[in-house]
Design a protein around this motif. Structure first.
Motif, short mmCIF file in Angstrom:
data_model
loop_
_atom_site.label_atom_id
_atom_site.label_comp_id
_atom_site.label_asym_id
_atom_site.label_seq_id
_atom_site.Cartn_x
_atom_site.Cartn_y
_atom_site.Cartn_z
N LEU A 60 5.90 11.13 -6.49
CA LEU A 60 6.06 11.00 -5.40
C LEU A 60 5.67 11.28 -4.30
N GLU A 61 4.14 12.06 -4.42
CA GLU A 61 3.62 12.33 -3.32
C GLU A 61 2.92 11.54 -2.61
N VAL A 62 2.70 10.73 -3.44
CA VAL A 62 1.74 9.14 -3.36
C VAL A 62 2.58 7.51 -2.89
N ILE A 63 3.90 7.24 -3.31
CA ILE A 63 4.86 6.18 -2.99
C ILE A 63 5.35 6.46 -1.97
N ARG A 64 4.34 5.47 -0.95
CA ARG A 64 4.91 5.29 0.07
C ARG A 64 4.57 3.61 0.49
N PRO A 65 5.63 3.63 2.22
CA PRO A 65 5.30 1.56 1.81
C PRO A 65 3.68 1.36 2.34
N GLY A 66 3.25 0.77 1.80
CA GLY A 66 1.80 0.12 1.97
C GLY A 66 1.38 0.53 1.02
N VAL A 67 1.83 1.55 0.44
CA VAL A 67 0.33 2.20 -0.80
C VAL A 67 1.04 1.18 -2.10
N LYS A 68 -0.79 0.64 -2.26
CA LYS A 68 -0.39 -0.47 -3.34
C LYS A 68 0.13 0.25 -5.16
N PHE A 102 13.74 -0.37 -4.21
CA PHE A 102 13.67 0.49 -5.46
C PHE A 102 12.38 0.26 -5.81
N VAL A 103 11.48 1.63 -6.51
CA VAL A 103 10.24 1.60 -6.70
C VAL A 103 10.41 2.18 -8.81
N VAL A 104 10.38 1.67 -9.17
CA VAL A 104 10.36 1.70 -10.61
C VAL A 104 9.28 2.13 -11.03
N CYS A 105 9.30 3.02 -12.04
CA CYS A 105 7.90 4.19 -12.87
C CYS A 105 7.93 4.34 -14.02
N ASP A 106 7.35 3.82 -15.21
CA ASP A 106 7.58 3.59 -16.14
C ASP A 106 6.13 4.37 -16.89
N PHE A 107 6.25 5.39 -17.89
CA PHE A 107 4.60 6.38 -17.88
C PHE A 107 4.85 6.77 -18.86
N GLY A 108 3.88 6.79 -19.76
CA GLY A 108 3.80 8.00 -20.72
C GLY A 108 2.63 7.64 -21.08
N VAL A 109 2.36 9.47 -22.15
CA VAL A 109 1.44 9.79 -22.65
C VAL A 109 0.48 9.79 -23.64
N ILE A 110 0.02 10.21 -24.73
CA ILE A 110 -1.15 11.11 -25.83
C ILE A 110 -1.93 12.01 -25.94
N LEU A 111 -0.98 12.68 -26.52
CA LEU A 111 -1.43 14.08 -26.74
C LEU A 111 -0.55 14.03 -28.13
N ALA A 112 -2.71 14.52 -28.91
CA ALA A 112 -2.31 15.09 -30.27
C ALA A 112 -1.53 14.44 -30.47
N HIS A 157 14.09 5.45 -4.59
CA HIS A 157 13.91 4.53 -3.39
C HIS A 157 13.50 4.37 -2.07
N VAL A 158 12.79 3.82 -1.00
CA VAL A 158 11.78 4.32 -0.15
C VAL A 158 12.60 3.28 0.64
N GLY A 159 12.52 3.96 2.16
CA GLY A 159 14.06 4.06 2.47
C GLY A 159 15.34 4.59 2.63
N ARG A 160 15.81 3.75 3.63
CA ARG A 160 17.37 4.52 3.02
C ARG A 160 18.37 3.78 2.00
N LEU A 212 19.65 10.34 -7.57
CA LEU A 212 18.53 9.06 -6.56
C LEU A 212 17.32 10.37 -5.09
N ILE A 213 16.22 9.84 -5.78
CA ILE A 213 15.66 10.69 -4.75
C ILE A 213 15.02 9.12 -3.54
N THR A 214 14.93 10.07 -2.36
CA THR A 214 14.56 9.21 -1.21
C THR A 214 13.64 9.17 -0.28
N ILE A 215 13.00 8.61 -0.38
CA ILE A 215 11.20 9.00 -0.03
C ILE A 215 11.13 8.27 1.47
#
Length: 352
Positions: A150-158, A207-217, A228-231, A349-352
């Motif tokens: 959420l801190e990084v997602i902005r228009p123009g960021v890859k 919309f920006v879909v973020c699907d992520f996960g980690v391995i621990l132990a 969602h970016v923008g209104r 819904l989070i709007t950025i």
């Protein structure tokens, strides 16, 4: 093994080996007999195998583990019993054609290979308390990565920049590695269910879909959030709320004794009522554990019955080509009366 009329089982799938005896290396084979088990690896893992392996004798071989296991079985055939030809189970879903041919040549007529499917995976479906504890910790760590996104997602960021920041945060927080290549799919690309992060820039709206996960132990987490970016348009809000309702309906259906087909049907019924069912193009979920995708598969026509201790994802989605997509995913533990959502959080819904 008795039900499958096997004198022994040759385990070659590394997650199954880890589950049965604790070995976490990348080269090994495990022979499981009625009275004893023997684990084979090479000299690179001498100290590791002796430290990790439990319940099996450790053999450090100069040959590849499969060849060493085959030769040992031939020279110790009597421990499998008097019947000939003896029946050796192999993991048909994990053994290559070349490896099977090698086994046939090494074992000759003294053994008959019997293909098995999912013998160890069936046991792995139901997690014990320690496994659930590991999965909960992985889910909590994995969920925390969304805050960085959420801190990084902005228009123009890859997209890859967002994924890189999430993965760096995961490593700094103690993750062994990611459960799978992080998915960040923005704008029209969000209509791709498995749209791995690319060099595409995040558009000014969509919309920006973020699907992520980690391995621990050794245990995986899996989570998806969509922002969602923008209104957002009225249609975008309608699609998002439909997916949120579908996921809630599926989670509400989860409890011991219910078929996985019923879970899938609960999600699809909501989307059908919203005229969006044709845009839901994958299964509703899957098991999670030592691997990111494990049985059971939460899909139409699958009749596995949920049992307490199963850990599954609930992840309905809507994907409209040329427009965008939404997926919301959580991992849950099945209980007698319902389920526990690992790392619960708001899904407004989070709007950025």
């Amino acid at each position: 093994m008795d039900r499958n009329h096997l004198e022994a089982l040759l385990v070659t799938h590394l997650p199954n080996i880890r589950y049965l005896c604790g070995f976490t290396g990348t080269s090994g084979a495990l022979v499981v007999g009625e009275n004893r088990s023997v684990f084979f690896t090479d000299g690179r893992y001498t100290e590791q195998a002796r430290a990790e392996v439990q319940g099996a004798r450790v053999v450090i071989a100069r040959k590849p583990p499969l060849a060493a296991a085959s030769e040992w079985v031939m020279s110790h055939a009597s421990f499998l019993g008097p019947k000939t030809p003896r029946r050796l189970g192999i993991e048909s879903e994990h053994l290559t054609v070349a490896a099977r041919t090698q086994l046939v040549n090494l074992l000759r007529s003294a053994f008959r290979l019997r293909e098995t499917r999912g013998l160890v995976e069936q046991a792995r479906m139901v997690k014990d308390a320690d496994e659930i504890s590991h999965l909960r910790a992985a889910s909590v760590l994995g969920a925390s990565l969304f805050e960085r996104a959420l801190e990084v997602i902005r228009p123009g960021v890859k997209e890859r920049e967002v994924a890189a920041e999430m993965e760096y945060t995961a490593r700094r927080a103690g993750a062994e590695e990611m459960s799978f290549p992080t998915i960040v799919a923005a704008g029209k690309r969000s209509a791709q269910p498995h749209g791995r992060a690319s060099n595409a820039a995040i558009p000014s709206r969509g919309f920006v879909v973020c699907d992520f996960g980690v391995i621990l132990a050794g245990y995986c987490s899996d989570r998806t959030r969509t922002v969602h970016v923008g209104r957002p348009t009225g249609q975008a809000r309608r699609v998002y709320e439909a997916v949120r309702e579908a996921q809630a309906a599926a989670i509400e259906t989860v409890k011991a004794g219910v078929s996985v087909d019923a879970i899938d049907r609960a999600a699809r019924t909501v989307l059908k009522d919203k005229d969006l069912a044709t845009h839901f193009t994958h299964s509703t979920g899957h098991g999670v554990g030592l691997e990111i995708h494990e049985p059971p598969r939460i899909a139409a026509g699958q009749m596995e019955i949920l049992r307490p201790g199963m850990v599954i994802t609930i992840e309905p989605g809507v994907y409209i080509a040329g427009s965008g997509g939404v997926r919301i995913e959580d991992t849950v533990v099945v209980t007698e009366r319902g389920c526990e959502v690992l790392a619960p959080a708001s899904k407004e819904l989070i709007t950025i």
